[in-house]
Scaffold this active site. Structure first.
Site, PDB file in Angstrom:
ATOM      1  N   LYS A 131       0.876  -1.187   0.000  1.00  0.00           N
ATOM      2  CA  LYS A 131       0.000   0.000   0.000  1.00  0.00           C
ATOM      3  C   LYS A 131       0.901   1.222   0.000  1.00  0.00           C
ATOM      4  O   LYS A 131       1.969   1.221   0.611  1.00  0.00           O
ATOM      5  CB  LYS A 131      -0.848   0.029   1.280  1.00  0.00           C
ATOM      6  CG  LYS A 131      -1.906  -1.049   1.343  1.00  0.00           C
ATOM      7  CD  LYS A 131      -3.254  -0.428   1.719  1.00  0.00           C
ATOM      8  CE  LYS A 131      -4.355  -1.459   1.725  1.00  0.00           C
ATOM      9  NZ  LYS A 131      -4.533  -2.057   3.040  1.00  0.00           N
ATOM     10  N   HIS A 134       0.424   7.262   2.509  1.00  0.00           N
ATOM     11  CA  HIS A 134      -0.268   8.532   2.259  1.00  0.00           C
ATOM     12  C   HIS A 134      -0.252   9.398   3.512  1.00  0.00           C
ATOM     13  O   HIS A 134       0.292   9.000   4.540  1.00  0.00           O
ATOM     14  CB  HIS A 134      -1.685   8.289   1.738  1.00  0.00           C
ATOM     15  CG  HIS A 134      -2.565   7.528   2.675  1.00  0.00           C
ATOM     16  ND1 HIS A 134      -3.126   8.107   3.794  1.00  0.00           N
ATOM     17  CD2 HIS A 134      -2.944   6.233   2.683  1.00  0.00           C
ATOM     18  CE1 HIS A 134      -3.836   7.202   4.425  1.00  0.00           C
ATOM     19  NE2 HIS A 134      -3.732   6.062   3.790  1.00  0.00           N
ATOM     20  N   HIS A 137      -0.610   8.510   7.181  1.00  0.00           N
ATOM     21  CA  HIS A 137       0.449   7.837   7.950  1.00  0.00           C
ATOM     22  C   HIS A 137       1.451   8.799   8.570  1.00  0.00           C
ATOM     23  O   HIS A 137       2.374   8.384   9.234  1.00  0.00           O
ATOM     24  CB  HIS A 137       1.237   6.880   7.039  1.00  0.00           C
ATOM     25  CG  HIS A 137       0.406   5.781   6.472  1.00  0.00           C
ATOM     26  ND1 HIS A 137       0.230   5.620   5.122  1.00  0.00           N
ATOM     27  CD2 HIS A 137      -0.309   4.820   7.066  1.00  0.00           C
ATOM     28  CE1 HIS A 137      -0.568   4.585   4.906  1.00  0.00           C
ATOM     29  NE2 HIS A 137      -0.910   4.077   6.077  1.00  0.00           N
TER      30      HIS A 137
END
Ligand code: ARG
Length: 574
Positions: A131, A134, A137
């Protein structure tokens, strides 16, 4: 020795003189000293009612008895108001004491040894494989990183753990998709995004052809069973993700001591499940094994699915035991969004029910709020995501433009642009109480005015510049005379420096780096006020100049430390 200690010692000595057999220690008195809300009430106040019990006298009497005996170099005078002893400091003495204490130990003002011999595990960032990183985080990464520095600064041994999300049936689908349509070079080149694309394609095609789901399941089974090919692909996915993410960590200056994530606990859950069973904590519910938490107003925690598969919490249970055994932690912090409140409440309760409260009480969920972007909530479903790397690069670019405009002759512009751009983003993230939601906004983050990273960095650079100019003019900090440093502006600066160690401790106790962000900002504001109202360099007053340069140097040092503790760099020129 800090101010409080000096005053506490004077009072302890006075108490010893006034009250026979009195055994109050400096520490006890220091803990009682308060900061009055108004400077007219002194710089510190001792609420004597807190001594009434020990000394068996009325508070006003205690205050009146202590007052004439509290003389010391540091205290200018005291006033008795009711049961309070209001203490007014000798400003010049305060200035000398504080500035010298800061400069005696550069970079260490506010540090302590309270954590000596103790260990803190910090679980932060904890990204998911395949993943993209973005801006959701950012908080876990930076709050965790700041806390690690703050605990280190206080003498703790710290262990930074990136508890990777590297387990789950989705990885079977990803391997399946890769086998069907992927190619090695593309994934190497495209990184995480290439894996995400494969995954999205898998879902789209599985809608049309449900047999793909079986294929995904069979690949996941292969990963579970340790099939060589499946494992090879899967661990390569991991490596690619980590390599991609490393670029962001490098920009942020963040690192970890361990990347043991969910998969690491595959072979460590059995004993935990056995213990739960043995302690009669597992009950069957529709074929699955759960821990019933009704009595604690929580839904049951699912530990084993009906097919025997383990879950997120099963892995976290195993991780807790592992960390306890491996690191013998005193504290174990989980820097994770508040959406996982329930998960951590369940986790901690289960460990407690298992009879491990003696060590599990050191575990804490350090929760934080959500980030939106320019007023808009992020949503993967609506396709609105802001990748952290893009955000940081844009911040650096914007900082670069500002530099070109404001200081075109600056050497190493690229380096400074990175420090300002990244610093602005990190500061923005760590400025408010962590539990509050934040809305990332470019204008506010990158402004050189107001409570922003660039503003604080700029103040630091200003201090550096003052000191450079002084050096060029052969003005030194030697033979400083602080007797003239009695103005309110200097006092504000000094009191903020004096309180810095206390703020660092409070920030640590509350796991709240924002306290340091805001205090450091106040210090920057106070210094700027001082700077505008006082001339620092005066050729006709070398000793006074030396004192003001020393104050400037102390401010520079404390701002740099404050920024360091929240993970923001402090350029010397900007
Ligand atoms: N990977 C998880 C997520 O993105 C966070 C893991 C937090 N740490 C933990 N030990 N559960 O939601």
């Amino acid at each position: 020795m800090d101010m409080k200690q000096i005053i506490a010692k004077a009072i302890a000595d006075a108490a010893l003189e006034c009250f026979e057999g009195c055994s109050l220690t400096c520490e006890e008195i220091a803990a009682m000293l308060e900061l009055p809300p108004d400077k007219k009430m002194g710089d510190f106040a001792l609420p004597c009612f807190r001594l009434a019990k020990t000394l068996r006298k009325g508070p006003p009497m205690i205050a009146a008895a202590l007052a004439p005996k509290c003389a010391c170099e540091t205290i200018d005078h005291v006033e008795v108001v009711g049961g309070y002893l209001n203490i007014f400091l000798s400003r010049s003495c305060l200035a000398k004491n504080i500035v010298e204490a800061v400069l005696a130990n550069p970079g260490r003002w506010g540090s302590s040894t309270v954590g000596e011999g103790k260990t803190v595990c910090l679980d932060y960032s904890s990204i998911n494989i395949a993943k993209r990183f973005h801006i959701g985080h950012l908080s876990t990464t930076m709050i965790g990183h700041a806390l690690k520095r703050i605990y280190d600064f206080n003498g703790y041994k710290t262990v930074g753990i990136n508890h990777l999300g590297d387990w789950g049936s989705q990885f079977g689908k990803m391997v399946a998709a890769y086998k069907l349509w992927g190619n090695r070079e593309e994934v190497e080149r495209g990184g995480v995004q290439a894996m995400v694309d494969l995954y999205v394609r898998f879902h789209a095609e599985a809608e049309k052809d449900p047999s793909l789901d079986d294929l995904g399941r069979s690949w996941f089974k292969k990963i579970e069973d340790g099939d060589a090919e499946a494992l090879e692909i899967f661990s390569w996915f991991k490596a690619v993700t980590l390599k991609d993410t490393q670029r962001v960590y490098d920009l942020l200056g963040v690192s970890f001591d361990s990347y043991n994530g969910e998969a690491f606990y595959n072979d460590k859950m059995e004993p935990v499940v056995a213990e739960l069973r043995e302690k009669n904590l597992l009950v069957e519910s529709q074929g699955a094994q759960v821990v019933n938490l009704d009595s604690y107003n929580m839904p049951p925690a699912l530990v084993l699915r009906s097919d025997g598969a383990t879950l997120y919490i099963t892995r976290d249970l195993a991780a807790a035991f592992y960390r306890h055994n491996e690191y013998k932690f005193d504290k174990c912090l989980y820097v994770v969004a508040y959406q996982q409140n329930l998960h951590f409440k369940q986790l901690f309760k289960i460990l407690d029910l298992m009879g491990h409260g003696d060590w599990s009480k050191g575990m804490e969920h350090v929760a934080f709020g959500m980030v939106s972007y320019e007023g808009r909530a992020l949503s993967t479903r609506e396709g609105f995501v802001v990748y952290l790397e893009d955000l940081l690069n844009k911040a650096i670019e914007k900082a670069r433009e500002i530099i070109e405009e404001k200081s075109p002759n600056l050497p190493n512009k690229d380096e400074v642009a990175r420090q300002i751009g990244v610093g602005a983003v990190v500061y923005f993230d760590l400025h408010n109480d962590r539990i509050k939601d934040i809305d990332f906004c470019w204008d506010r983050a990158l402004s050189f005015e107001g409570e922003t990273g660039p503003y604080v960095q700029y103040t630091h650079a200003r201090c550096c510049s003052v000191l450079r100019k002084a050096e060029a003019a052969s003005m030194t900090m030697e033979n400083a005379d602080f007797s003239g440093m009695t103005d309110d502006e200097a006092l504000d600066v000094l009191m903020l420096i004096a309180r810095f160690p206390e703020i660092v401790r409070k920030a640590m106790d509350a796991n709240e780096p924002s306290m340091i962000t805001r205090h450091t900002t106040s210090l920057a504001q106070a210094y700027n006020k001082y700077y505008f109202e006082h001339r620092i360099m005066d050729e006709n007053d070398a000793a006074g100049t030396a004192a003001r340069l020393a104050l400037t140097s102390a401010v520079r040092d404390v701002i740099k430390t404050g920024l360091y503790l929240i993970g923001v760099e402090a350029p010397e020129r900007m």
